[in-house]
Design a protein around this motif. Structure first.
Motif, PDB file in Angstrom:
ATOM      1  N   GLY A  84       0.794  -1.226   0.000  1.00  0.00           N
ATOM      2  CA  GLY A  84       0.000   0.000   0.000  1.00  0.00           C
ATOM      3  C   GLY A  84       0.824   1.273   0.000  1.00  0.00           C
ATOM      4  O   GLY A  84       0.389   2.300  -0.521  1.00  0.00           O
ATOM      5  N   ASN A  85       2.047   1.219   0.556  1.00  0.00           N
ATOM      6  CA  ASN A  85       2.885   2.418   0.618  1.00  0.00           C
ATOM      7  C   ASN A  85       3.216   2.976  -0.770  1.00  0.00           C
ATOM      8  O   ASN A  85       2.998   4.170  -1.027  1.00  0.00           O
ATOM      9  CB  ASN A  85       4.162   2.133   1.404  1.00  0.00           C
ATOM     10  CG  ASN A  85       3.881   1.928   2.885  1.00  0.00           C
ATOM     11  OD1 ASN A  85       2.880   2.437   3.405  1.00  0.00           O
ATOM     12  ND2 ASN A  85       4.742   1.209   3.581  1.00  0.00           N
ATOM     13  N   PRO A  86       3.749   2.145  -1.694  1.00  0.00           N
ATOM     14  CA  PRO A  86       4.018   2.700  -3.037  1.00  0.00           C
ATOM     15  C   PRO A  86       2.758   3.119  -3.769  1.00  0.00           C
ATOM     16  O   PRO A  86       2.787   4.065  -4.568  1.00  0.00           O
ATOM     17  CB  PRO A  86       4.727   1.538  -3.758  1.00  0.00           C
ATOM     18  CG  PRO A  86       4.390   0.307  -2.981  1.00  0.00           C
ATOM     19  CD  PRO A  86       4.230   0.752  -1.584  1.00  0.00           C
ATOM     20  N   ILE A 109       2.180   1.772 -11.463  1.00  0.00           N
ATOM     21  CA  ILE A 109       2.489   1.378 -10.074  1.00  0.00           C
ATOM     22  C   ILE A 109       1.200   0.995  -9.349  1.00  0.00           C
ATOM     23  O   ILE A 109       1.150  -0.001  -8.618  1.00  0.00           O
ATOM     24  CB  ILE A 109       3.212   2.518  -9.332  1.00  0.00           C
ATOM     25  CG1 ILE A 109       4.614   2.737  -9.926  1.00  0.00           C
ATOM     26  CG2 ILE A 109       3.308   2.209  -7.832  1.00  0.00           C
ATOM     27  CD1 ILE A 109       5.333   3.948  -9.366  1.00  0.00           C
ATOM     28  N   CYS A 110       0.139   1.783  -9.575  1.00  0.00           N
ATOM     29  CA  CYS A 110      -1.152   1.466  -8.939  1.00  0.00           C
ATOM     30  C   CYS A 110      -1.679   0.120  -9.411  1.00  0.00           C
ATOM     31  O   CYS A 110      -2.164  -0.684  -8.610  1.00  0.00           O
ATOM     32  CB  CYS A 110      -2.167   2.570  -9.248  1.00  0.00           C
ATOM     33  SG  CYS A 110      -1.883   4.117  -8.373  1.00  0.00           S
ATOM     34  N   PHE A 117      -2.145  -6.925  -4.228  1.00  0.00           N
ATOM     35  CA  PHE A 117      -3.217  -7.109  -3.248  1.00  0.00           C
ATOM     36  C   PHE A 117      -4.002  -8.383  -3.541  1.00  0.00           C
ATOM     37  O   PHE A 117      -4.306  -9.168  -2.638  1.00  0.00           O
ATOM     38  CB  PHE A 117      -4.167  -5.903  -3.255  1.00  0.00           C
ATOM     39  CG  PHE A 117      -3.613  -4.674  -2.599  1.00  0.00           C
ATOM     40  CD1 PHE A 117      -2.884  -4.770  -1.424  1.00  0.00           C
ATOM     41  CD2 PHE A 117      -3.814  -3.422  -3.153  1.00  0.00           C
ATOM     42  CE1 PHE A 117      -2.369  -3.633  -0.809  1.00  0.00           C
ATOM     43  CE2 PHE A 117      -3.294  -2.285  -2.549  1.00  0.00           C
ATOM     44  CZ  PHE A 117      -2.566  -2.385  -1.376  1.00  0.00           C
ATOM     45  N   ARG A 118      -4.350  -8.576  -4.827  1.00  0.00           N
ATOM     46  CA  ARG A 118      -5.117  -9.762  -5.204  1.00  0.00           C
ATOM     47  C   ARG A 118      -4.304 -11.031  -4.962  1.00  0.00           C
ATOM     48  O   ARG A 118      -4.839 -12.049  -4.524  1.00  0.00           O
ATOM     49  CB  ARG A 118      -5.563  -9.657  -6.669  1.00  0.00           C
ATOM     50  CG  ARG A 118      -6.708  -8.686  -6.894  1.00  0.00           C
ATOM     51  CD  ARG A 118      -7.365  -8.893  -8.249  1.00  0.00           C
ATOM     52  NE  ARG A 118      -6.551  -8.385  -9.328  1.00  0.00           N
ATOM     53  CZ  ARG A 118      -6.650  -7.141  -9.803  1.00  0.00           C
ATOM     54  NH1 ARG A 118      -7.522  -6.305  -9.281  1.00  0.00           N
ATOM     55  NH2 ARG A 118      -5.896  -6.741 -10.801  1.00  0.00           N
ATOM     56  N   PHE A 123      -3.190 -15.845  -1.840  1.00  0.00           N
ATOM     57  CA  PHE A 123      -2.150 -16.567  -1.123  1.00  0.00           C
ATOM     58  C   PHE A 123      -2.605 -16.876   0.304  1.00  0.00           C
ATOM     59  O   PHE A 123      -2.472 -17.998   0.789  1.00  0.00           O
ATOM     60  CB  PHE A 123      -0.873 -15.733  -1.108  1.00  0.00           C
ATOM     61  CG  PHE A 123       0.274 -16.394  -0.396  1.00  0.00           C
ATOM     62  CD1 PHE A 123       0.865 -17.532  -0.929  1.00  0.00           C
ATOM     63  CD2 PHE A 123       0.767 -15.884   0.796  1.00  0.00           C
ATOM     64  CE1 PHE A 123       1.927 -18.136  -0.279  1.00  0.00           C
ATOM     65  CE2 PHE A 123       1.811 -16.481   1.445  1.00  0.00           C
ATOM     66  CZ  PHE A 123       2.407 -17.610   0.904  1.00  0.00           C
ATOM     67  N   ILE A 124      -3.169 -15.863   0.969  1.00  0.00           N
ATOM     68  CA  ILE A 124      -3.659 -16.052   2.335  1.00  0.00           C
ATOM     69  C   ILE A 124      -4.831 -17.027   2.337  1.00  0.00           C
ATOM     70  O   ILE A 124      -4.946 -17.885   3.218  1.00  0.00           O
ATOM     71  CB  ILE A 124      -4.088 -14.699   2.952  1.00  0.00           C
ATOM     72  CG1 ILE A 124      -2.899 -13.738   3.020  1.00  0.00           C
ATOM     73  CG2 ILE A 124      -4.674 -14.919   4.343  1.00  0.00           C
ATOM     74  CD1 ILE A 124      -1.705 -14.259   3.772  1.00  0.00           C
ATOM     75  N   LYS A 125      -5.696 -16.915   1.327  1.00  0.00           N
ATOM     76  CA  LYS A 125      -6.840 -17.828   1.230  1.00  0.00           C
ATOM     77  C   LYS A 125      -6.371 -19.263   1.099  1.00  0.00           C
ATOM     78  O   LYS A 125      -6.919 -20.176   1.732  1.00  0.00           O
ATOM     79  CB  LYS A 125      -7.708 -17.442   0.028  1.00  0.00           C
ATOM     80  CG  LYS A 125      -8.968 -18.288  -0.115  1.00  0.00           C
ATOM     81  CD  LYS A 125      -9.830 -17.796  -1.270  1.00  0.00           C
ATOM     82  CE  LYS A 125     -11.113 -18.622  -1.376  1.00  0.00           C
ATOM     83  NZ  LYS A 125     -11.991 -18.142  -2.479  1.00  0.00           N
TER      84      LYS A 125
END
Length: 291
Positions: A84-86, A109-110, A117-118, A123-125
């Motif tokens: 989120g920082n960049p 960059i966005c 993020f996706r 990955f967490i899922k």
């Protein structure tokens, strides 16, 4: 007398087997539904000791899973902050109304951080799913491929453009009834295409084909890139594989992309395989689902 002896023998065997049956059921309940059983403690023989050990092992496993899930949530939070920082800086640049070239770079960059993020979410899922002992009876859903391919194309088009690679989509099957979540299927296809881009040469072609054959849905991603030796296939899908290589434009690798793809597909009752005719002769990744 024989009948009495037989009856006594059966009674003794039943008393010996009963604790084992109870312990076995408790273990099966935990493995299948994550149910925490409270085993009886009145047995003092070896069978009773077995039940105590099983009880302790179940609770230790449950504690480990809960601790690991807590770490996963912390990891997810921290990774999102890093990504989120960049993105925040890029949005700040855009808000200052810079030149078109700077604005385009900030927008890239966005887009890149959105992809991160996706990726983090999936990955967490996946990590959460690996920790779930519960057998989820997923409902079969109709996946419409014309609807998901634009999302796939959106996430890979910049990589394709950078290396002037053509993506050839061959859609011979419009829909299929599958249990896999559409989002995860999109992520797998994006990862496989991105992997193909990484190891393809400039001005080449990547072919994605979706078709049915012999009661199977088959999705293939084929490139004409650097390929690999047949004896390296198993290494490809290992976590943090030693086969991590730079791409044809010196792109880096995390060493977990193909590992995650294989885990996702296998988790959803599919198969992911890879093949190549050797060095500089391209590669093909093939997904199969029974339909």
């Amino acid at each position: 007398m024989t009948l009495i002896a037989t009856a006594l023998t059966l009674l003794i065997l039943n008393r010996l087997i009963k604790p084992i049956e109870i312990a076995s059921k408790a273990l099966d309940d935990y493995r299948s539904t994550r149910k925490l059983s409270v085993l009886p403690t009145e047995y003092t023989d070896e069978a009773g000791l077995l039940m105590c050990n099983i009880q302790e092992s179940i609770y230790e496993a449950e504690g480990f899973i809960n601790e690991k899930q807590d770490l996963i949530y912390m990891l997810s939070h921290d990774l999102k902050n890093f990504a989120g920082n960049p993105q925040g800086l890029a949005k700040l640049i855009i808000s200052e109304e810079p030149s078109d070239s700077v604005k385009n770079l900030a927008e890239l960059i966005c887009e890149s951080t959105n992809l991160q993020f996706r990726y983090i979410e999936n990955f967490i899922k996946l990590l959460k799913e690996q920790d779930e002992v519960v057998k989820v009876n997923q409902e079969t859903k109709t996946v419409l491929f014309p609807n998901i391919l634009p999302f796939v194309n959106e996430q890979v088009e910049q990589r394709l453009f950078d290396k002037k690679i053509t993506l050839n989509l061959v859609l011979e099957c419009v829909e299929a009834k599958l249990k896999i979540d559409e989002g995860l299927l999109i992520q797998v296809l994006v990862n496989l295409i991105s992997n193909a881009v990484k190891f393809s040469y400039f001005d080449s072609e990547i072919k994605v084909r979706i078709y049915s054959e012999d009661s199977k849905l088959i999705l293939t991603v084929k490139d004409n890139g650097i390929g690999f030796d047949k004896n390296q296939i198993e290494e490809l899908f290992k976590k943090f594989t030693k086969m991590s290589r730079l791409g044809t434009a010196n792109e880096g690798s995390t060493g977990i992309g193909l590992y995650l793809c294989k885990k996702i597909i296998e988790r959803n009752k599919g198969r992911l395989t890879a093949s190549s005719d050797g060095k500089n002769r391209g590669a093909e990744f093939r997904i199969e689902f029974d339909i």
